[in-house]
Motif scaffolding. Structure first.
Motif, PDB file in Angstrom:
ATOM      1  N   ASP A   1       0.778  -1.250   0.000  1.00  0.00           N
ATOM      2  CA  ASP A   1       0.000   0.000   0.000  1.00  0.00           C
ATOM      3  C   ASP A   1       0.807   1.296   0.000  1.00  0.00           C
ATOM      4  N   PHE A   2       1.962   1.280   0.649  1.00  0.00           N
ATOM      5  CA  PHE A   2       2.681   2.559   0.775  1.00  0.00           C
ATOM      6  C   PHE A   2       4.182   2.331   0.909  1.00  0.00           C
TER       7      PHE A   2
ATOM      8  N   LEU B   1       4.978   9.281   4.666  1.00  0.00           N
ATOM      9  CA  LEU B   1       4.413   8.097   4.025  1.00  0.00           C
ATOM     10  C   LEU B   1       3.954   8.481   2.626  1.00  0.00           C
ATOM     11  N   VAL B   2       4.295   7.665   1.647  1.00  0.00           N
ATOM     12  CA  VAL B   2       3.872   7.925   0.261  1.00  0.00           C
ATOM     13  C   VAL B   2       3.013   6.741  -0.179  1.00  0.00           C
ATOM     14  N   TYR B   3       1.748   6.999  -0.408  1.00  0.00           N
ATOM     15  CA  TYR B   3       0.864   5.900  -0.820  1.00  0.00           C
ATOM     16  C   TYR B   3       1.157   5.501  -2.259  1.00  0.00           C
TER      17      TYR B   3
ATOM     18  N   CYS C   1       2.487   7.187  -7.287  1.00  0.00           N
ATOM     19  CA  CYS C   1       2.932   7.509  -5.936  1.00  0.00           C
ATOM     20  C   CYS C   1       2.252   8.821  -5.532  1.00  0.00           C
ATOM     21  N   TYR C   2       1.600   8.809  -4.373  1.00  0.00           N
ATOM     22  CA  TYR C   2       0.877   9.995  -3.880  1.00  0.00           C
ATOM     23  C   TYR C   2       1.736  10.692  -2.837  1.00  0.00           C
ATOM     24  N   PHE C   3       2.569  11.623  -3.305  1.00  0.00           N
ATOM     25  CA  PHE C   3       3.546  12.314  -2.473  1.00  0.00           C
ATOM     26  C   PHE C   3       2.869  13.345  -1.568  1.00  0.00           C
ATOM     27  N   SER C   4       1.876  14.023  -2.116  1.00  0.00           N
ATOM     28  CA  SER C   4       1.080  14.982  -1.341  1.00  0.00           C
ATOM     29  C   SER C   4      -0.240  15.153  -2.077  1.00  0.00           C
ATOM     30  N   LYS C   5      -1.115  16.017  -1.555  1.00  0.00           N
ATOM     31  CA  LYS C   5      -2.417  16.243  -2.183  1.00  0.00           C
ATOM     32  C   LYS C   5      -2.238  16.729  -3.632  1.00  0.00           C
ATOM     33  N   ASP C   6      -1.205  17.527  -3.848  1.00  0.00           N
ATOM     34  CA  ASP C   6      -1.004  18.141  -5.170  1.00  0.00           C
ATOM     35  C   ASP C   6       0.047  17.445  -6.022  1.00  0.00           C
TER      36      ASP C   6
ATOM     37  N   THR D   1      16.935   8.367   0.364  1.00  0.00           N
ATOM     38  CA  THR D   1      15.898   7.336   0.255  1.00  0.00           C
ATOM     39  C   THR D   1      15.169   7.477  -1.076  1.00  0.00           C
ATOM     40  N   GLY D   2      14.674   6.354  -1.545  1.00  0.00           N
ATOM     41  CA  GLY D   2      13.652   6.371  -2.579  1.00  0.00           C
ATOM     42  C   GLY D   2      12.316   6.288  -1.871  1.00  0.00           C
ATOM     43  N   VAL D   3      11.252   5.955  -2.604  1.00  0.00           N
ATOM     44  CA  VAL D   3       9.996   5.592  -1.945  1.00  0.00           C
ATOM     45  C   VAL D   3      10.199   4.135  -1.512  1.00  0.00           C
ATOM     46  N   GLU D   4      10.634   3.972  -0.246  1.00  0.00           N
ATOM     47  CA  GLU D   4      11.072   2.671   0.291  1.00  0.00           C
ATOM     48  C   GLU D   4       9.840   1.828   0.594  1.00  0.00           C
ATOM     49  N   ALA D   5       9.644   0.774  -0.182  1.00  0.00           N
ATOM     50  CA  ALA D   5       8.367   0.049  -0.092  1.00  0.00           C
ATOM     51  C   ALA D   5       8.573  -1.457  -0.064  1.00  0.00           C
TER      52      ALA D   5
END
Ligand code: CA
Ligand code: CA
Length: 300
Positions: free
Chosen positions: A85-86, A111-113, A119-124, A197-201
């Motif tokens: 999920d994230f 947290l990045v979903y 990848c959802y980094f923020s609302k925008d 870091t990357g988006v560590e998942a």
């Protein structure tokens, strides 16, 4: 299909660790992986300072590949990479390429979903998933190479963005069965891994492996369009000539050239690129374009 779960993680690419199980050459298998922090960061309330450091850089394996013997080359073909999920992006004072500037006041976690290939980094800010395997390697003979956080001639924490779905990773075999392991998946990472870091998942890899009765000194990667030689060393200045010399030797062999002409050809067709600059050793890759050079495969 054989499945390798996160029940068996290694923290050293040590050839004395027995293989968990063995797969046949060409047999498709699946691997679950933990993130680089051992899945310990499960919310933005958990900081990098609060986790148990002994569980950093855990890799799933070692996986035995039947027929692989010391001196051979293992080719791992990455068929698929998926994520849960994230992913997490902790940050701490001193981290990454700008750590020395003292501009990170405190520890914090983002947290990045990861959903539907985005990848959802923020609302925008939303960007596409760029799946890659940060850590992939085989058992090493070199005592100094063993920790899974250290990239080396056997692979390990090389953080190469070209190690993605459809790529082939070539690694020099040092023990019977090779002892393949992998982990540290990134849902996205830029070359350099500049903030460390990357988006560590956590995630799942589908792969198969082949054995070549040929020797290489260091990792190589093959994609649809390119062939890469990879090298890791204390500094970029030390890593670059290693990757370049490996590519010159490769071009000499593939194009039947003397050193001078292979060196010239490399100089006008190949690129030096950065994998990562944030690990205990830095990793670079030298890119050779297959079409321009008329090279279709690494071996044969
Ligand atoms: Ca890494
Ligand atoms: Ca990582």
């Amino acid at each position: 299909m054989k499945h390798f779960s996160t029940d068996t993680l290694i923290y050293h690419y040590d050839k004395n660790i027995p293989n968990v199980d063995t797969v046949e050459e060409g047999e498709i298998f699946t691997v679950d992986t933990v993130d680089a922090y051992g899945n310990q960061i499960t919310s933005e309330e958990i900081l990098r300072t609060q986790i148990d450091r002994q569980y950093l850089s855990g890799c799933t394996g070692p996986i035995g590949i039947k027929g692989a013997m010391p001196g051979d080359t293992l080719c791992v073909e990455i068929l698929d990479i998926t994520f849960d999920d994230f992913g997490v992006m902790p940050i701490s004072p001193g981290m990454g390429s700008l750590g020395h500037l003292d501009r990170i006041p405190d520890h914090e976690t983002k947290l990045v979903y990861v959903k539907n290939d985005y990848c959802y980094f923020s609302k925008d800010i939303v960007f596409p998933v760029r799946p890659m395997i940060g850590n992939i390697g085989v058992a090493s003979e070199n005592e100094g190479d063993l920790r899974t956080s250290w990239p080396g001639d056997h692979g390990s924490n090389i953080d190469c963005t070209e190690i993605t779905i459809g790529s082939k990773v070539y690694l020099p075999v040092a023990k019977e069965g090779a002892g393949l392991a992998m982990g540290d998946l990134h849902a996205a990472m830029g070359d350099g891994e500049l903030s460390q870091t990357g988006v560590e998942a956590p995630g799942h890899v589908k792969a198969r492996a082949f054995v070549y009765k040929e020797s290489i000194k260091r990792p190589m990667v093959e994609t649809v369009d390119n062939i890469y030689t990879l090298a890791s060393a204390k500094t970029l200045d030390e890593a670059i000539p290693l990757a370049v010399e490996d590519m010159v030797d490769f071009l000499m062999k593939k194009k039947n050239l003397n050193f001078q002409d292979a060196y010239r050809l490399l100089s006008v067709t190949c690129d030096i690129q950065i994998c990562q600059i944030v690990n205990p050793r830095k990793t670079v890759r030298c890119r050779a374009p297959k079409a321009i050079l008329g090279i279709h495969t690494i071996f044969d």
